[in-house]
Design a protein around this motif. Structure first.
Motif, PDB file in Angstrom:
ATOM      1  N   LEU A  15      51.830  26.173  -8.443  1.00 58.54           N
ATOM      2  CA  LEU A  15      51.000  25.355  -9.321  1.00 58.54           C
ATOM      3  C   LEU A  15      50.047  26.203 -10.152  1.00 58.54           C
ATOM      4  N   LYS A  16      49.817  27.445  -9.731  1.00 59.06           N
ATOM      5  CA  LYS A  16      48.935  28.333 -10.497  1.00 59.06           C
ATOM      6  C   LYS A  16      49.512  28.676 -11.866  1.00 59.06           C
ATOM      7  N   GLU A  17      50.821  28.452 -12.049  1.00 62.52           N
ATOM      8  CA  GLU A  17      51.421  28.691 -13.359  1.00 62.52           C
ATOM      9  C   GLU A  17      50.974  27.662 -14.384  1.00 62.52           C
ATOM     10  N   GLY A  18      50.437  26.544 -13.917  1.00 58.42           N
ATOM     11  CA  GLY A  18      49.815  25.602 -14.836  1.00 58.42           C
ATOM     12  C   GLY A  18      50.618  24.393 -15.244  1.00 58.42           C
ATOM     13  N   HIS A  21      54.144  19.147 -12.629  1.00 59.68           N
ATOM     14  CA  HIS A  21      55.522  19.004 -12.135  1.00 59.68           C
ATOM     15  C   HIS A  21      55.855  17.556 -11.812  1.00 59.68           C
ATOM     16  N   PHE A  22      56.783  17.016 -12.608  1.00 58.52           N
ATOM     17  CA  PHE A  22      57.361  15.704 -12.313  1.00 58.52           C
ATOM     18  C   PHE A  22      58.854  15.848 -12.012  1.00 58.52           C
ATOM     19  N   ASP A  23      59.242  17.051 -11.628  1.00 58.10           N
ATOM     20  CA  ASP A  23      60.644  17.375 -11.363  1.00 58.10           C
ATOM     21  C   ASP A  23      60.968  17.420  -9.877  1.00 58.10           C
ATOM     22  N   GLY A  24      60.084  16.857  -9.049  1.00 57.38           N
ATOM     23  CA  GLY A  24      60.277  16.890  -7.607  1.00 57.38           C
ATOM     24  C   GLY A  24      61.569  16.275  -7.104  1.00 57.38           C
ATOM     25  N   PRO A  25      62.087  15.183  -7.727  1.00 54.21           N
ATOM     26  CA  PRO A  25      63.344  14.624  -7.232  1.00 54.21           C
ATOM     27  C   PRO A  25      64.510  15.603  -7.283  1.00 54.21           C
ATOM     28  N   GLY A  26      64.404  16.614  -8.134  1.00 56.16           N
ATOM     29  CA  GLY A  26      65.451  17.634  -8.180  1.00 56.16           C
ATOM     30  C   GLY A  26      65.188  18.799  -7.252  1.00 56.16           C
ATOM     31  N   GLY A  27      64.022  18.815  -6.633  1.00 55.42           N
ATOM     32  CA  GLY A  27      63.633  19.906  -5.746  1.00 55.42           C
ATOM     33  C   GLY A  27      62.143  20.130  -5.876  1.00 55.42           C
ATOM     34  N   SER A  28      61.442  20.043  -4.758  1.00 53.44           N
ATOM     35  CA  SER A  28      59.984  20.160  -4.787  1.00 53.44           C
ATOM     36  C   SER A  28      59.543  21.617  -4.845  1.00 53.44           C
ATOM     37  N   ASP A 355      56.979  21.654 -23.832  1.00 54.09           N
ATOM     38  CA  ASP A 355      56.091  22.421 -24.714  1.00 54.09           C
ATOM     39  C   ASP A 355      54.626  22.182 -24.384  1.00 54.09           C
ATOM     40  N   LEU A 356      54.341  21.054 -23.748  1.00 50.54           N
ATOM     41  CA  LEU A 356      52.979  20.709 -23.358  1.00 50.54           C
ATOM     42  C   LEU A 356      52.689  21.085 -21.906  1.00 50.54           C
ATOM     43  N   GLY A 357      53.633  21.774 -21.286  1.00 51.46           N
ATOM     44  CA  GLY A 357      53.446  22.162 -19.896  1.00 51.46           C
ATOM     45  C   GLY A 357      53.684  21.048 -18.905  1.00 51.46           C
ATOM     46  N   VAL A 358      54.492  20.056 -19.311  1.00 54.34           N
ATOM     47  CA  VAL A 358      54.831  18.938 -18.425  1.00 54.34           C
ATOM     48  C   VAL A 358      56.325  19.003 -18.122  1.00 54.34           C
ATOM     49  N   ASN A 359      56.675  19.174 -16.872  1.00 57.10           N
ATOM     50  CA  ASN A 359      58.071  19.306 -16.468  1.00 57.10           C
ATOM     51  C   ASN A 359      58.628  17.948 -16.052  1.00 57.10           C
TER      52      ASN A 359
END
Length: 406
Positions: A15-18, A21-28, A355-359
């Motif tokens: 999480l320090k990368e900033g 993460h909303f990509d947890g269903p593919g792997g936390s 691009d906004l840092g939202v995965n």
């Protein structure tokens, strides 16, 4: 019940990368205690399991601890916990083994709500022995899959029914216990894909009536591997090809080759981390503590409350945005939302958010039958999923990004 998300997040170096993460269903993402367990195992003296040397005993303890931890997580006798390379690999292995008992005219039931890993292995195994595949549709408008829809496809020749405990695409949580009842009334086995569900809800396999339950630790903070849970007596009836010298004992008969002890240690640490979610009190050394099953139940209760609050915020905002269509509509769901934006390709939306840092990835996520049933073809949509480390700031960033986009 208070959920200390800041304390949870402090254990996730990624999480320090900033990124949000909303990509947890593919792997936390992975907590530090899990990474440490993997590291410590790899740098410790470990050998093939045994009782003579310290290295042998360490390996034996790692395997025993793994079965105990996953048994607590899934409310299953540790002797019924099988390690696998992935849930998909385990399903293929067992599909081939169970199909040996089927004859032409026997029937297997699959649903269009499922991930393809709980469809194709059964379809292909049935084809290999001349069995018939019966398909069950879900309601695309509500996302619901009912026990009645399953029951309508059952007969005296039904041998196995494969359903999901939660859709990895739209979050739907079918009534597993009700489905198990109608399946067992027909004299069939119920195979449940619990990969998506296990990351979000407390699981009691036996209470749900699932004869087989698969899950993937990397979906709930652990390393990449798969797990199958079943009653040991049922596993005794399943035969697989194996090398002559390898053990025929359950569950070892299903675990070919030397086990990856570091991954098993990491999975144990992940379960222990989940068991501390209600109290934010984690044993940094990963040592087993008392009443882990009870602490897991409390941890998941706290997690469900946290994810429900954030999920409600996100869903309310999404449904209020012009041009956004949400496909996750079932009454009981995981905090996973699938949506599309009018006039925008879902991959473009994904890229704009990145691009906004939202995965927030886009696609069908291997739930291709589900995507097609929703009218989305193979392209799917944008999927957002919450995880134990998701906080309000993450949700704010996603909502702001979508508001700017539409």
């Amino acid at each position: 019940m208070t959920y200390d998300v800041d304390a949870v997040r402090s254990h996730f170096p990624a999480l320090k990368e900033g990124a949000a993460h909303f990509d947890g269903p593919g792997g936390s993402q992975t907590p530090d205690v899990v990474a440490r367990a993997v590291h410590d195992t790899l740098v410790s003296a470990v050998a093939n399991r045994g009782t003579v040397t310290a290295a042998e005993r360490r390996a034996e303890h790692i395997v025993t601890d793994f079965r105990s931890a996953l048994g607590d997580l899934l409310a299953t006798d540790p002797r019924g916990i099988v390690y696998g390379r992935s849930a998909t690999a385990l399903t293929y292995d067992f599909a081939r083994a169970l199909a040996r008992t089927w004859t032409p005219g026997d029937e297997v039931v699959v649903t269009r709500l499922d991930h393809d890993s709980n469809i194709r292995p059964w379809v292909q195994a049935a084809a290999a022995v001349g069995a018939t595949v019966r398909w069950v549709d879900f309601d695309p408008s509500t996302g619901e899959l009912s026990a009645d829809a399953i029951a309508a496809q059952l007969s005296g020749r039904t041998r196995l029914v494969a359903t999901t405990a939660a859709s990895n695409l739209i979050g739907t949580r079918p009534p597993v216990a009700d489905i198990s009842t109608v399946v067992h009334d027909a004299g069939a086995l119920h195979w449940v894909d619990g990969v998506h569900a296990t990351a979000h809800v407390s699981v009691d396999r036996a209470a749900l009536g699932a004869d087989f339950w698969t899950c993937s630790p990397y979906k709930f903070l652990g390393p990449h591997c798969g797990v199958l849970a079943a009653d040991p007596d049922l596993l005794e009836t399943v035969r697989m090809d194996k090398l002559l010298p390898s053990s025929d004992a359950v569950p070892e008969r299903f675990e070919l080759g030397t086990l990856p002890y570091e991954l098993m240690a990491g999975a144990t640490a992940a379960v222990d981390f989940l068991a501390g979610l209600a109290t934010a009190d984690w044993d940094e050394e990963g040592a087993e503590r008392s009443d882990r099953r009870g602490r897991l139940a409390a941890g998941f209760a706290a997690l469900e409350e946290h994810e429900a609050r954030l999920g409600d915020r996100l869903e309310t905002a999404l449904r209020a945005l012009p041009g956004v269509k949400v496909y996750s509509n079932a009454a009981i769901r995981t905090p996973t939302l699938l949506f599309t934006v009018d006039g925008r390709d879902s991959q473009q939306v994904r890229g704009a958010l990145a691009d906004l840092g939202v995965n927030a990835p886009a696609g069908n996520f291997y739930a291709v039958e589900c995507s097609r049933s929703l009218g989305l073809g193979d392209g799917g949509g944008v999927r957002t999923g919450l995880a134990p480390y998701t906080d309000d700031a993450d949700v704010d960033r996603l909502i702001a990004g979508l508001e700017a986009l539409v």
